[in-house]
Design an enzyme around this catalytic site. Structure first.
Site, PDB file in Angstrom:
ATOM      1  N   LEU A 151       0.836  -1.194   0.000  1.00  0.00           N
ATOM      2  CA  LEU A 151       0.000   0.000   0.000  1.00  0.00           C
ATOM      3  C   LEU A 151       0.876   1.251   0.000  1.00  0.00           C
ATOM      4  CD1 LEU A 151      -2.603  -1.151   2.687  1.00  0.00           C
ATOM      5  CD2 LEU A 151      -2.774  -1.339   0.204  1.00  0.00           C
ATOM      6  N   ALA A 152       0.278   2.382  -0.294  1.00  0.00           N
ATOM      7  CA  ALA A 152       1.023   3.646  -0.359  1.00  0.00           C
ATOM      8  C   ALA A 152       1.745   3.958   0.951  1.00  0.00           C
ATOM      9  CB  ALA A 152       0.087   4.791  -0.727  1.00  0.00           C
ATOM     10  N   CYS A 153       1.147   3.554   2.076  1.00  0.00           N
ATOM     11  CA  CYS A 153       1.757   3.828   3.383  1.00  0.00           C
ATOM     12  C   CYS A 153       2.933   2.904   3.688  1.00  0.00           C
ATOM     13  CB  CYS A 153       0.702   3.702   4.479  1.00  0.00           C
ATOM     14  SG  CYS A 153       0.059   2.022   4.686  1.00  0.00           S
ATOM     15  N   GLY A 154       3.155   1.914   2.818  1.00  0.00           N
ATOM     16  CA  GLY A 154       4.256   0.974   3.011  1.00  0.00           C
ATOM     17  C   GLY A 154       3.825  -0.362   3.581  1.00  0.00           C
ATOM     18  N   ASP A 155       2.613  -0.434   4.116  1.00  0.00           N
ATOM     19  CA  ASP A 155       2.110  -1.706   4.657  1.00  0.00           C
ATOM     20  C   ASP A 155       1.861  -2.699   3.529  1.00  0.00           C
ATOM     21  OD1 ASP A 155       2.103  -0.465   7.123  1.00  0.00           O
ATOM     22  OD2 ASP A 155      -0.077  -0.285   7.252  1.00  0.00           O
TER      23      ASP A 155
END
Length: 176
Positions: A151-155
């Site tokens: 995901l964009a948040c890195g998750d």
């Protein structure tokens, strides 16, 4: 027979992928008109979508030359595809609020509606989102669920916009 598709683009980081999706539909002979929400315009430009679609991009419910475009668009469409469908857009559509041109077109249309959610996994897993998805399905709307991945948040979790090819195949099957 050529089909007419409205592509709604809402406020999600994956809005940039709508350019590729738009090209894929156009390459395969579909007519596309885009509706870009205000939040969606923070992630992709009206100019990009207008260039790729060779059509006007709709953003405002009440423009200076108001012509009840939401009704004309709802009649023009053989299918309405919202990709990406943000958490906020899903909530707005599920509750029947018509505060923007996209939700007004959807609620005034008799055409099939397909939503492709894309958001952070915590937002996707929230009970309010689950309830909104359930409500939208009860209206007969089709949901192409988000995919798992980075995901964009890195998750690494569920929430990614499905790949354009997967959306394209699903929409083709819905139009049959």
């Amino acid at each position: 027979m050529k089909k007419n598709i409205i592509l709604g683009i809402t406020g999600s980081i994956s809005a940039y992928k709508s350019a590729y999706l738009l090209r894929l539909f156009r390459k395969n002979g579909y007519a596309i008109k885009c509706i870009l929400t205000k939040a969606g315009s923070k992630f992709i430009t009206k100019t990009t979508l207008q260039t790729l679609s060779s059509e006007k991009v709709y953003m405002d419910m009440f423009s200076d030359d108001f012509k009840e475009e939401h009704i004309a668009l709802s009649k023009w469409a053989d299918l309405i595809l919202v990709a990406p469908a943000s958490c906020d857009a899903i909530s707005r559509i599920a509750s029947g609020r018509c505060e923007d041109i996209l939700s007004a077109v959807i609620i005034s249309s008799k055409s099939p509606v397909v939503l492709c959610p894309a958001m952070n996994s915590n937002m996707w897993k929230h009970p309010a989102t689950a309830e909104n998805i359930k409500k939208l399905k009860s209206y007969g709307y089709k949901i192409i669920p988000p995919e798992k991945g980075k995901l964009a948040c890195g998750d690494e979790d569920i929430g990614r916009l499905p790949e354009a090819e997967n959306i394209f195949k699903a929409v083709k099957s819905f139009l049959k």
